[in-house]
Scaffold this motif. Sequence first.
Motif, short mmCIF file in Angstrom:
data_model
loop_
_atom_site.label_atom_id
_atom_site.label_comp_id
_atom_site.label_asym_id
_atom_site.label_seq_id
_atom_site.Cartn_x
_atom_site.Cartn_y
_atom_site.Cartn_z
N ALA A 151 -0.12 0.95 -0.58
CA ALA A 151 -1.25 0.03 -0.40
C ALA A 151 -0.84 -1.13 0.51
O ALA A 151 0.17 -1.80 0.26
CB ALA A 151 -1.72 -0.49 -1.75
N GLY A 152 -1.58 -1.33 1.57
CA GLY A 152 -1.31 -2.43 2.50
C GLY A 152 -0.18 -2.16 3.48
O GLY A 152 0.22 -3.06 4.22
N LYS A 153 0.33 -0.92 3.51
CA LYS A 153 1.44 -0.59 4.40
C LYS A 153 1.00 0.45 5.42
O LYS A 153 0.16 1.31 5.13
CB LYS A 153 2.64 -0.06 3.60
N GLN A 154 1.59 0.39 6.60
CA GLN A 154 1.31 1.39 7.62
C GLN A 154 2.16 2.64 7.42
O GLN A 154 1.70 3.76 7.64
CB GLN A 154 1.57 0.80 9.01
N PHE A 155 3.41 2.42 7.00
CA PHE A 155 4.35 3.51 6.73
C PHE A 155 5.17 3.15 5.50
O PHE A 155 5.00 2.07 4.92
CB PHE A 155 5.28 3.73 7.93
N LEU A 156 6.06 4.03 5.11
CA LEU A 156 6.90 3.77 3.94
C LEU A 156 7.70 2.48 4.09
O LEU A 156 7.87 1.73 3.13
CB LEU A 156 7.86 4.94 3.71
N CYS A 157 8.18 2.23 5.30
CA CYS A 157 8.98 1.02 5.57
C CYS A 157 8.15 -0.04 6.29
O CYS A 157 8.63 -0.71 7.21
CB CYS A 157 10.22 1.37 6.38
N GLY A 158 6.92 -0.18 5.89
CA GLY A 158 6.07 -1.22 6.48
C GLY A 158 5.44 -0.78 7.78
O GLY A 158 4.68 0.19 7.81
N GLY A 164 11.60 9.40 6.68
CA GLY A 164 10.97 9.66 5.39
C GLY A 164 9.49 9.94 5.53
O GLY A 164 8.93 10.78 4.81
N ASP A 165 8.83 9.25 6.45
CA ASP A 165 7.40 9.50 6.71
C ASP A 165 7.20 10.91 7.26
O ASP A 165 6.24 11.59 6.90
CB ASP A 165 6.87 8.47 7.71
N ILE A 166 8.09 11.32 8.15
CA ILE A 166 7.99 12.67 8.72
C ILE A 166 8.18 13.72 7.63
O ILE A 166 7.46 14.72 7.57
CB ILE A 166 9.03 12.86 9.84
N MET A 167 9.15 13.50 6.76
CA MET A 167 9.39 14.42 5.65
C MET A 167 8.16 14.53 4.76
O MET A 167 7.72 15.63 4.40
CB MET A 167 10.60 13.95 4.84
N VAL A 187 -6.27 7.19 -1.18
CA VAL A 187 -6.70 6.71 0.14
C VAL A 187 -5.56 6.10 0.95
O VAL A 187 -5.53 6.23 2.18
CB VAL A 187 -7.86 5.69 -0.01
N HIS A 188 -4.63 5.42 0.30
CA HIS A 188 -3.53 4.78 1.03
C HIS A 188 -2.59 5.84 1.60
O HIS A 188 -2.17 5.77 2.77
CB HIS A 188 -2.77 3.82 0.13
N LEU A 189 -2.28 6.82 0.79
CA LEU A 189 -1.42 7.92 1.24
C LEU A 189 -2.11 8.71 2.35
O LEU A 189 -1.48 9.06 3.36
CB LEU A 189 -1.09 8.83 0.05
N THR A 190 -3.39 8.99 2.17
CA THR A 190 -4.14 9.74 3.18
C THR A 190 -4.16 9.00 4.52
O THR A 190 -4.02 9.62 5.58
CB THR A 190 -5.58 9.99 2.70
N HIS A 191 -4.30 7.69 4.47
CA HIS A 191 -4.31 6.89 5.70
C HIS A 191 -2.99 7.03 6.45
O HIS A 191 -2.97 7.21 7.68
CB HIS A 191 -4.57 5.42 5.37
N VAL A 192 -1.88 6.96 5.73
CA VAL A 192 -0.56 7.10 6.35
C VAL A 192 -0.40 8.50 6.95
O VAL A 192 0.03 8.66 8.09
CB VAL A 192 0.55 6.81 5.33
#
Length: 206
Positions: A151-158, A164-167, A187-192
């Motif tokens: 929530a509120g993040k673009q990727f796992l590391c902000g 990790g995002d690719i994985m 919704v947050h996961l889907t957005h990423v």
Amino acid sequence: MKLYTADGIPNPRIVDIAMYEKDLNLERVIVDFLEGENRASSFLVKNPAGQIPVLELDDGTIISEVTAIIEYFEEVCPDPFLVGTIAKERAEARMWARRVDLAVMEPMSMAFKYGIGKNYFEKRITVYPEAAESMKNKAQDGLVWLDNVLAGKQFLCGDRMTYGDIMLYCYTDYFKKTGQKVESGLVHLTHVLDSIAERPSVQKTA
């Protein structure tokens, strides 16, 4: 350098995307895993574990395991980074990659191998069909947890995409075809995941 890989499955795709992100020009050698080419003696010389992907350096050195290959890419071609440029960034990227591995990747894989993939994998590993449903549920719990922390993040590391995002993308994209989808309410996961799907490196591997 040669990259022994395969199309259409998560781990090779993770490395392919990392390769394209860094604009590395490697010779891709397709391994027919469905026919067991990765279990042939000629391949086991390269990787005794019989797994793909495998990176073969120009001097003949063999590097296997997704994380090890990506770390090597990062060392020889740090820009754009997928791990980090300073110790704090690298530690954070590795932390999230490990969390994704434990919370999502491992249970998704086990649910598939013990469930609908049982007939294929029981010839290669010990399978536990009675555990398939619990592994599937564990993976879904992991996705819910990730949705909350994203929530509120673009990727796992902000605001920076890391391996990790690719994985996470590659595993969720593959296993949605096996009945392990990301629910629409996350919704947050889907957005990423949607933002990752739009990257040229990802579209090259679609």
